[in-house]
Design a protein around this motif. Sequence first.
Motif, PDB file in Angstrom:
ATOM      1  N   ILE A  46      -6.993   3.562  -0.546  1.00 41.99           N
ATOM      2  CA  ILE A  46      -6.480   2.226  -0.257  1.00 41.99           C
ATOM      3  C   ILE A  46      -7.267   1.161  -1.001  1.00 41.99           C
ATOM      4  O   ILE A  46      -6.698   0.230  -1.554  1.00 41.99           O
ATOM      5  CB  ILE A  46      -6.504   1.977   1.266  1.00 41.99           C
ATOM      6  N   TYR A  47      -8.600   1.339  -1.077  1.00 45.30           N
ATOM      7  CA  TYR A  47      -9.389   0.289  -1.725  1.00 45.30           C
ATOM      8  C   TYR A  47      -9.023   0.165  -3.203  1.00 45.30           C
ATOM      9  O   TYR A  47      -8.987  -0.924  -3.755  1.00 45.30           O
ATOM     10  CB  TYR A  47     -10.886   0.532  -1.527  1.00 45.30           C
ATOM     11  N   ARG A 101     -12.074 -11.102   6.093  1.00 43.24           N
ATOM     12  CA  ARG A 101     -11.290 -10.882   7.294  1.00 43.24           C
ATOM     13  C   ARG A 101      -9.851 -11.378   7.117  1.00 43.24           C
ATOM     14  O   ARG A 101      -8.895 -10.713   7.490  1.00 43.24           O
ATOM     15  CB  ARG A 101     -11.954 -11.621   8.457  1.00 43.24           C
ATOM     16  N   THR A 122     -12.478  -1.871   4.212  1.00 34.21           N
ATOM     17  CA  THR A 122     -11.810  -1.427   2.988  1.00 34.21           C
ATOM     18  C   THR A 122     -11.662  -2.599   2.018  1.00 34.21           C
ATOM     19  O   THR A 122     -11.890  -2.455   0.812  1.00 34.21           O
ATOM     20  CB  THR A 122     -10.421  -0.847   3.328  1.00 34.21           C
ATOM     21  N   ILE A 177       0.864  -1.180   0.000  1.00 35.35           N
ATOM     22  CA  ILE A 177       0.000   0.000   0.000  1.00 35.35           C
ATOM     23  C   ILE A 177       0.899   1.227   0.000  1.00 35.35           C
ATOM     24  O   ILE A 177       1.690   1.403   0.909  1.00 35.35           O
ATOM     25  CB  ILE A 177      -0.878   0.040   1.266  1.00 35.35           C
ATOM     26  N   ASP A 178       0.788   2.051  -1.038  1.00 36.91           N
ATOM     27  CA  ASP A 178       1.611   3.268  -1.014  1.00 36.91           C
ATOM     28  C   ASP A 178       0.825   4.413  -0.402  1.00 36.91           C
ATOM     29  O   ASP A 178      -0.313   4.260   0.004  1.00 36.91           O
ATOM     30  CB  ASP A 178       2.206   3.578  -2.397  1.00 36.91           C
ATOM     31  N   ALA A 233      -3.360  -8.448   4.235  1.00 36.26           N
ATOM     32  CA  ALA A 233      -2.901  -7.192   3.639  1.00 36.26           C
ATOM     33  C   ALA A 233      -2.633  -6.128   4.702  1.00 36.26           C
ATOM     34  O   ALA A 233      -2.073  -5.078   4.404  1.00 36.26           O
ATOM     35  CB  ALA A 233      -3.938  -6.678   2.649  1.00 36.26           C
ATOM     36  N   GLY A 234      -3.053  -6.402   5.917  1.00 41.32           N
ATOM     37  CA  GLY A 234      -2.893  -5.418   6.992  1.00 41.32           C
ATOM     38  C   GLY A 234      -3.783  -4.203   6.801  1.00 41.32           C
ATOM     39  O   GLY A 234      -3.409  -3.089   7.131  1.00 41.32           O
ATOM     40  N   VAL A 235      -4.955  -4.421   6.255  1.00 40.63           N
ATOM     41  CA  VAL A 235      -5.880  -3.307   6.080  1.00 40.63           C
ATOM     42  C   VAL A 235      -7.183  -3.600   6.796  1.00 40.63           C
ATOM     43  O   VAL A 235      -7.440  -4.706   7.251  1.00 40.63           O
ATOM     44  CB  VAL A 235      -6.177  -3.032   4.588  1.00 40.63           C
ATOM     45  N   ASN A 236      -7.990  -2.554   6.851  1.00 41.71           N
ATOM     46  CA  ASN A 236      -9.282  -2.630   7.489  1.00 41.71           C
ATOM     47  C   ASN A 236     -10.235  -3.544   6.702  1.00 41.71           C
ATOM     48  O   ASN A 236     -10.296  -3.452   5.485  1.00 41.71           O
ATOM     49  CB  ASN A 236      -9.812  -1.198   7.514  1.00 41.71           C
ATOM     50  N   PRO A 237     -10.963  -4.422   7.380  1.00 41.69           N
ATOM     51  CA  PRO A 237     -11.883  -5.334   6.684  1.00 41.69           C
ATOM     52  C   PRO A 237     -12.915  -4.602   5.815  1.00 41.69           C
ATOM     53  O   PRO A 237     -13.254  -5.079   4.736  1.00 41.69           O
ATOM     54  CB  PRO A 237     -12.576  -6.078   7.827  1.00 41.69           C
ATOM     55  N   ALA A 286      -8.050  -9.201   4.659  1.00 36.00           N
ATOM     56  CA  ALA A 286      -7.731  -7.918   5.290  1.00 36.00           C
ATOM     57  C   ALA A 286      -6.532  -8.066   6.215  1.00 36.00           C
ATOM     58  O   ALA A 286      -5.622  -7.236   6.228  1.00 36.00           O
ATOM     59  CB  ALA A 286      -8.932  -7.402   6.065  1.00 36.00           C
ATOM     60  N   MET A 287      -6.540  -9.157   6.981  1.00 37.08           N
ATOM     61  CA  MET A 287      -5.445  -9.376   7.903  1.00 37.08           C
ATOM     62  C   MET A 287      -4.139  -9.580   7.147  1.00 37.08           C
ATOM     63  O   MET A 287      -3.102  -9.035   7.501  1.00 37.08           O
ATOM     64  CB  MET A 287      -5.745 -10.598   8.759  1.00 37.08           C
TER      65      MET A 287
END
Lengths: 231, 129, 274
Positions: B11-12, B38, B50, B5-6, B44-48, B41-42
């Motif tokens: 982000i999405y 979930r 998103t 993610i830059d 990618a380390g992003v919010n579910p 998301a985990m």
Amino acid sequence: MIILSAKNLTKSFGKKIALSNVNVEIPRGRIIGLLGPNGSGKSTFLKLATGLLVPTEGEITIDGAIPGVETKAKTSYLAERTYLNGWMRAEDIIAFFEDFYEDFNRIKAENMLKELNINPSDRLKTMSKGTKEKVQLILIMSRSAELYLLDEPIGGVDPAARDYILNTIITNYKENASVIISTHLIADIEQVLDDIVFISKGEITMTSTVDEIREKYNKSVDGLFREVFKC
Amino acid sequence: MKWYIDSDRPIYKQLVEQIELRIISGVYSPGDKLSSVRDLAMDAGVNPNTMQKALAELERMDLVFAQRTSGRYITEDKKVIDEVKKALAFREIEQFFEKMKLLGFGKEEILTLIKKVEEGENSNDNTKR
Amino acid sequence: MLGKLFKHEVKATGRTFLPMYGALLILTIFTKMALTIGAPDFFTDDIATGPVAEVILGITFTLYVIVITALCVMTFVVIIQRFYKNLFTDEGYLMFSLPVKTWELILSKLLVGLMWSVVCCLMLVISIFILSFGSFSMMEVVQDINMAYTDFNTQFGMSLNIILFELFLCMLVSAISSILLIYASISIGQLFNQHRVLASFGAYIVITIVLQIIVSIILVAVPLLANLDILFSGIDGIKAAQWFINGTTLINLALCVMFYFCTQYIMEKHLNLE
């Protein structure tokens, strides 16, 4: 569905106004960043939500109720400081949490301790500051609360632990629960946030979703924050 | 494949692009089942939420389809994948031309340069080898 | 939740007290042994059998007095420290985010504090009993007690139990009120932004002085305003003593209520952890 609502919320300490006329509504199922420079009122807001402070004016409600026994049972608050008794072992404090919080999941807590290589029979006073913070966060996240209030959760931990913590936050909350994270280290947590609330000198200056900011300003939240709060 | 993610763009959108890339490059094969929101998301380390939004966007593009009970799958329609592949190629080339123009190259010059590089005549490349 | 708070409070304080009680018991037995061997007639003629015994006895007695003093001081210190440290320092962040009522927090601390005070007194009695064991006959003691009861009954026409009970109540209530006074003082100290511990001490001293003044005024004013001869005419000495004891109990009870609500009010409305 609103989990937290503040109406004209004001808190002053003597002549010093820490929060002034804050109006905000936090829906369920979101991860919200409460972002602002030091002394902007982030901690005060979270303390008011927890019930550690009483508003000077206005009101704050959790799931429709003013902070009290009922709301404390469903909010999980991580203080900015380590509040654990030095003489206690990690397992003692787990027993403590298990006694007082019905939604506490002992197995979850023990697994997380194991994953972070923390020995449950170690006394807290023998642990480093970072380890203590981890223990505290594990306790807080092992509850299946409806609202998590995390005051600077990643302040003192190393990057590896920080990633673990962020993953814990993403995976451990239920779909109808919300997480409010106060921090000034935005770049680290930006990608786990849904929404942001900018707070400055006790007033809310902006509320938005992270992607809205990126779309509108062509900047990360961190970039925007640095611009807005430039010294 | 690592998620990246830059800093500046939504982000999405970045998630959409990276999943697209995985589908095109064959990391995900047609008909594959995707992990849960979930887990993705985990990973990618992003919010579910998103990740959910990104997957919804991919569904809109017909690259991914949802089966009500069993989860999300990669499309089995090769045509759709090819189209996305083409679109991505065009996008990359356009961006490339844009940058070259900034450097002051004309269309013809760029094309000859490309040929040269392709034939291994780039001076930098020679010294490296 | 009160039960759970009580349990954890006992757990947190027990680890300080139990070793001390253990030390007291061991020392008591040791002293008793030293006495039996070194000065068998200690309680009648106070003479050690020799210079070595004298030194050993001297040391054990000194230790004994130190432990007892430490026990009393510790009981007092722990009552203060558990309230202040557990509720108003960093630990307060945990305690006040528990789903418990404020009165449960106060009461759990008060009850445990009271419990240890009572245990402390009991331990002293037990210790002294062990020390003096063998120097008196239980039969005689029981006889003396019975005598006292019958004497009291014939002289005043009432049971000694009533007076003893009233005395006990008076002591209990005054113990509670002194603990609550500490709680209220600590709470008042929290109203300040700086030097809170100092402010707590200040509050304690000011409240104590004000109470002293009020009591003195009452003691001076009542005899001046009311004709005591009329008030107490026909009332014998024991009735007067009862008046005094129960009056003290009532006043302390009123103070308890005042200190308690002051503490609760500050904790609920003006909590401001550092």
